[in-house]
Every structure is written in structure tokens, then in C-alpha cells.
Scaffold this motif. Sequence first.
Motif, PDB file in Angstrom:
ATOM      1  N   LYS A 355       0.821  -1.306  -0.036  1.00 16.32           N
ATOM      2  CA  LYS A 355       0.036  -0.249   0.107  1.00 16.32           C
ATOM      3  C   LYS A 355       0.870   1.281   0.010  1.00 16.32           C
ATOM      4  N   GLY A 356       2.177   1.148  -0.317  1.00 17.34           N
ATOM      5  CA  GLY A 356       3.041   2.301  -0.447  1.00 17.34           C
ATOM      6  C   GLY A 356       3.737   2.731   0.925  1.00 17.34           C
ATOM      7  N   ILE A 357       3.650   1.981   1.834  1.00 16.83           N
ATOM      8  CA  ILE A 357       4.010   2.483   3.401  1.00 16.83           C
ATOM      9  C   ILE A 357       5.309   1.511   3.564  1.00 16.83           C
ATOM     10  N   ILE A 358       6.393   2.005   3.928  1.00 15.75           N
ATOM     11  CA  ILE A 358       7.585   1.240   4.439  1.00 15.75           C
ATOM     12  C   ILE A 358       7.550   1.326   6.064  1.00 15.75           C
ATOM     13  N   LEU A 359       7.203   0.214   6.771  1.00 12.10           N
ATOM     14  CA  LEU A 359       7.194   0.158   8.119  1.00 12.10           C
ATOM     15  C   LEU A 359       7.848  -1.214   8.500  1.00 12.10           C
ATOM     16  N   THR A 360       9.142  -1.166   8.727  1.00 14.30           N
ATOM     17  CA  THR A 360       9.743  -2.429   9.192  1.00 14.30           C
ATOM     18  C   THR A 360       9.435  -3.209  10.213  1.00 14.30           C
ATOM     19  N   ALA A 361       9.554  -4.614   9.875  1.00 14.18           N
ATOM     20  CA  ALA A 361       9.280  -5.403  10.897  1.00 14.18           C
ATOM     21  C   ALA A 361      10.421  -5.759  12.144  1.00 14.18           C
ATOM     22  N   ILE A 362      10.200  -5.574  13.329  1.00 16.15           N
ATOM     23  CA  ILE A 362      11.380  -5.805  14.123  1.00 16.15           C
ATOM     24  C   ILE A 362      11.137  -6.916  15.085  1.00 16.15           C
ATOM     25  N   ARG A 363      12.049  -7.685  14.786  1.00 18.49           N
ATOM     26  CA  ARG A 363      11.955  -9.286  15.071  1.00 18.49           C
ATOM     27  C   ARG A 363      13.222  -9.476  16.376  1.00 18.49           C
ATOM     28  N   PRO A 364      12.965 -10.703  16.911  1.00 22.93           N
ATOM     29  CA  PRO A 364      14.141 -11.231  17.946  1.00 22.93           C
ATOM     30  C   PRO A 364      15.410 -11.193  16.820  1.00 22.93           C
ATOM     31  N   PRO A 365      16.466 -10.941  17.538  1.00 25.39           N
ATOM     32  CA  PRO A 365      16.828 -10.679  18.715  1.00 25.39           C
ATOM     33  C   PRO A 365      17.086  -9.298  19.050  1.00 25.39           C
ATOM     34  N   THR A 366      16.292  -8.330  18.385  1.00 21.98           N
ATOM     35  CA  THR A 366      16.420  -7.118  18.435  1.00 21.98           C
ATOM     36  C   THR A 366      15.501  -6.675  19.741  1.00 21.98           C
ATOM     37  N   VAL A 367      14.205  -7.446  19.609  1.00 28.63           N
ATOM     38  CA  VAL A 367      13.266  -7.508  20.776  1.00 28.63           C
ATOM     39  C   VAL A 367      12.965  -8.808  21.214  1.00 28.63           C
ATOM     40  N   PRO A 368      12.374  -8.923  22.415  1.00 34.94           N
ATOM     41  CA  PRO A 368      12.329 -10.202  23.084  1.00 34.94           C
ATOM     42  C   PRO A 368      11.208 -10.971  22.265  1.00 34.94           C
ATOM     43  N   HIS A 369      11.256 -12.460  22.283  1.00 33.32           N
ATOM     44  CA  HIS A 369      10.268 -13.311  21.706  1.00 33.32           C
ATOM     45  C   HIS A 369       8.899 -12.811  22.124  1.00 33.32           C
ATOM     46  N   GLY A 370       7.963 -12.975  21.188  1.00 37.68           N
ATOM     47  CA  GLY A 370       6.604 -12.625  21.604  1.00 37.68           C
ATOM     48  C   GLY A 370       6.469 -11.201  21.501  1.00 37.68           C
ATOM     49  N   ALA A 371       7.516 -10.386  21.311  1.00 39.08           N
ATOM     50  CA  ALA A 371       7.241  -8.799  21.206  1.00 39.08           C
ATOM     51  C   ALA A 371       7.742  -8.093  19.895  1.00 39.08           C
ATOM     52  N   SER A 372       7.494  -8.987  18.852  1.00 38.77           N
ATOM     53  CA  SER A 372       7.665  -8.494  17.578  1.00 38.77           C
ATOM     54  C   SER A 372       6.923  -7.100  17.131  1.00 38.77           C
ATOM     55  N   ARG A 373       7.192  -6.480  16.502  1.00 42.15           N
ATOM     56  CA  ARG A 373       6.513  -5.184  16.143  1.00 42.15           C
ATOM     57  C   ARG A 373       6.850  -4.356  14.998  1.00 42.15           C
ATOM     58  N   LEU A 374       6.086  -3.578  14.553  1.00 37.25           N
ATOM     59  CA  LEU A 374       6.372  -2.413  13.618  1.00 37.25           C
ATOM     60  C   LEU A 374       6.664  -1.333  14.591  1.00 37.25           C
ATOM     61  N   ARG A 375       7.988  -0.822  14.013  1.00 33.84           N
ATOM     62  CA  ARG A 375       8.651   0.255  14.728  1.00 33.84           C
ATOM     63  C   ARG A 375       8.385   1.549  13.784  1.00 33.84           C
ATOM     64  N   LEU A 376       7.106   2.309  14.173  1.00 32.29           N
ATOM     65  CA  LEU A 376       6.635   3.583  13.134  1.00 32.29           C
ATOM     66  C   LEU A 376       7.557   4.734  13.933  1.00 32.29           C
ATOM     67  N   THR A 377       8.023   5.464  13.140  1.00 32.06           N
ATOM     68  CA  THR A 377       8.745   6.930  13.517  1.00 32.06           C
ATOM     69  C   THR A 377       8.045   7.843  12.719  1.00 32.06           C
ATOM     70  N   VAL A 378       7.862   8.873  13.529  1.00 28.02           N
ATOM     71  CA  VAL A 378       7.389  10.241  12.744  1.00 28.02           C
ATOM     72  C   VAL A 378       8.384  11.317  12.841  1.00 28.02           C
ATOM     73  N   THR A 379       8.494  12.044  11.779  1.00 30.45           N
ATOM     74  CA  THR A 379       9.444  13.046  11.555  1.00 30.45           C
ATOM     75  C   THR A 379       8.669  14.524  11.390  1.00 30.45           C
ATOM     76  N   ALA A 380       9.561  15.385  11.485  1.00 32.83           N
ATOM     77  CA  ALA A 380       8.907  16.621  11.296  1.00 32.83           C
ATOM     78  C   ALA A 380       8.421  17.021   9.736  1.00 32.83           C
ATOM     79  N   ALA A 381       8.996  16.346   8.739  1.00 31.28           N
ATOM     80  CA  ALA A 381       8.916  16.347   7.617  1.00 31.28           C
ATOM     81  C   ALA A 381       7.500  15.760   7.205  1.00 31.28           C
ATOM     82  N   HIS A 382       7.026  14.889   7.980  1.00 28.19           N
ATOM     83  CA  HIS A 382       5.641  14.133   7.346  1.00 28.19           C
ATOM     84  C   HIS A 382       4.505  15.114   7.431  1.00 28.19           C
ATOM     85  N   GLN A 383       3.744  15.203   6.257  1.00 27.51           N
ATOM     86  CA  GLN A 383       2.635  15.724   6.445  1.00 27.51           C
ATOM     87  C   GLN A 383       1.274  15.139   7.154  1.00 27.51           C
TER      88      GLN A 383
END
Length: 398
Positions: A355-383
Amino acid sequence: MLSATTREFYESQLQQLSNAKRRRQCTTYEPLDSTHVRLNGKTYLMMASNNYLGLTHQPQVLASAQKAINAYGTGSGGARLTSGTYPLLPQLETQLACLKETEQALVFNTGYMANVGTISGLMETGDYILSDALNHASIIDGCRLSSATIKVYEHNNCEHLEEILKELPPTGKRLIVTDGVFSMDGDLAPLPDLVTLAKRYGALLMVDDAHATGVIGEGRGTAHHFNCSKDVDIQLGTLSKALGSEGGFVCANELLINTLINRSRSFIFSTALVPAAIGAAQQSLNLLTSDTTLYNQLHHNIEYMTQALLQQGIAVTHKTTATALVSNYQPTPIFPIVVGSAEKALRLSQQLFEKGIILTAIRPPTVPHGASRLRLTVTAAHQEADLQYVAHTLGELI
């Protein structure tokens, strides 16, 4: 040439990662501006960048980088202790020390190298490091390289930290180290409480402001936000996130900086940063300290995204006072959309990509098992339209 046995070993390792949905690969995007990239002729909205103030494509920052190239060339040519330092570097270090309200600063090639080099340069066998359980990998690696005894305290749990401090023997130096803003959850360290414990038990206190510089405390970071800059011994940061350039830095008193110049291997044995990176960082700092427009816009966008996600029924941990874990909390641009399994995180990331959105999946070992996530970040440049589209799409998919 790899032997058959060696080849089979690495292939097996990669297959295991694939089976666990933990294998990673690089994707090549063509950056178009601070918030959009292109791949195979299609434009995507970038929601996974740490370019918090949107400065990577700011015209004055670009011009400053080009001016530095014209004056000093494309490369530095060597390590600072062997081939010297070109004038922009000490100028930048003076700016950084002023930003962090410290005596001096020292620039490294990356934030990772700053953490590794600072911790291993100051601590050694017989010393004790007390590290938050959710600290960044670069802090963890710096602790290991130091050969000091490492004690991990529960995330942001000062009672547990004090229990550990009480049990330490009276010998050796002590270092309490924490992220200022934690990169995967976006929450803040309880810095005033850590200051109290550091003073009580004679420990150095170090805060990694990689995700706080330019983001909280009027852009000056965690220590300034909590009004304790004079009580934090070591403040780290990066030039590569909110400041839109490349590199890392450490700010401290003259004694500690001189110690690092002589003991930090990642500083001593690295070729100095290229002039363009220094020029860009200088201008970004000028913009940050002379005008609050971008900083205010970032926080407007954080609040806008918070409300847009809440309207979709999506949790916004650490974005309101009701969910804050420390007093005097300030929301940050990091939105952890925790979904559980690595497989689900990957599936959602792919659906968003379609759908035209880059939102990376964060998985173990970066985060604990069972806590995988999409790490969404907002910037000043977003509309606002960008943020609304992302929130609405997430609401449809989750």
C-alpha cells in the motif's frame, strides 16, 4: 574457498533464521526527499527512518555539506592522531559541548563506535558496569569489550539497580549506563533517579542520547529535559539521526575527553569523518539551536499521529501521561506497534509495503520473543495527510 563443511554450516545457520522468520536482507531504495523513497519506479512513504527533524534534504544543510567538500575535499585521509584534524571538527565539537552543556566533546565515526569506544576506554577489569536491560546493542558490546564486570538491572527499575549497587565490593570504578530514549519502545530513562543513585554510590553516569538529541529537551536531549545536565558525567549522541548527517559524539568534562583520546580504540584507530558529514552536522545544529520551528513541528506530528492511532483503536504506549513510566514525561517520535509473532510482523510489513508504506518488522533478537513489532517513526517532515493515511491503513490491517 569455503570447504564443504564450512559452507554447510553457514547455509544451515541461514536456513534456521529463515525458518524462524528472523532472516534479514538489505533493500536498495532511492531517497527522493526526507520522507519518500523510490523502488522499481514506485514511490513509497518512509515511516521507519530516524531522520526525526527531516534535515537530510534541507537546502541549507546540503549547501553546508557541499561547502565543506569544496574547502577540504571528499575524505579526511587518516586518523586524527596521525594526519591531523581539519578545522571543522573542533568547531563541531565546540558546538556539541555547548548543546549538551558540558566542557568538551569528541566526535566518533558512528554512534555505535562512540558507545563501544567510550565504555571500553573508561572501564576495565576490576570495574563494574550497571546497564539497563533494554540498552542498545552498541552499549552491550562496549560493556563486553571493557572486560569490566557487567550487572544488568531491570528496565528503568531503580529499586533493582540500587539493590545491585549495595552488593558491589568497594573496589573498582562504577558506571551506570542507560539509553536516554529507548530505541524500540520510545520511553525515557528516569534520569533524575539515576543521578541520585550515581551520587549515592559514587558511580559515573552515562546516557546515550542517540534518539533524544534534537527530539526532547528543546532538542538538547534527556539531561536538559530533566534539568540535570551538570549531574550526568557522559552524554552520547549521534549526528546521523535528528541531525541528518553521519557520525557519533561523546560530551563530558575535559578529563574524561582527554582519557578517551588516549584510550578509546574506536577513536584512535579510525579514519576521521569526511568533511561533508561535519559540514552538514554543523548546519543542522545551527538550525536546531537558532529556530524552534522544526522541533515544534516534530512534536505537533507526534501528537497528531498519537490521536490518529487512538482513533483507529491502536495502542500508543508511552505517548500520553497515562502510559508514561517516568515523571515529567515528553512524548517521542517512536511508536512501537507490538503485534506478537515475527511472522505476523513480517506479514503486516509486507501488506503495508503493498500500500506504499515502508514500516519495518522488528523481530528477535532485537526485541524479546513474543514482542515483534512494527517500529513506526514520525518526523517533522511528514504531512498530516501522510500520518492519517498510515494510521487508517494500520487500522484496516491490524
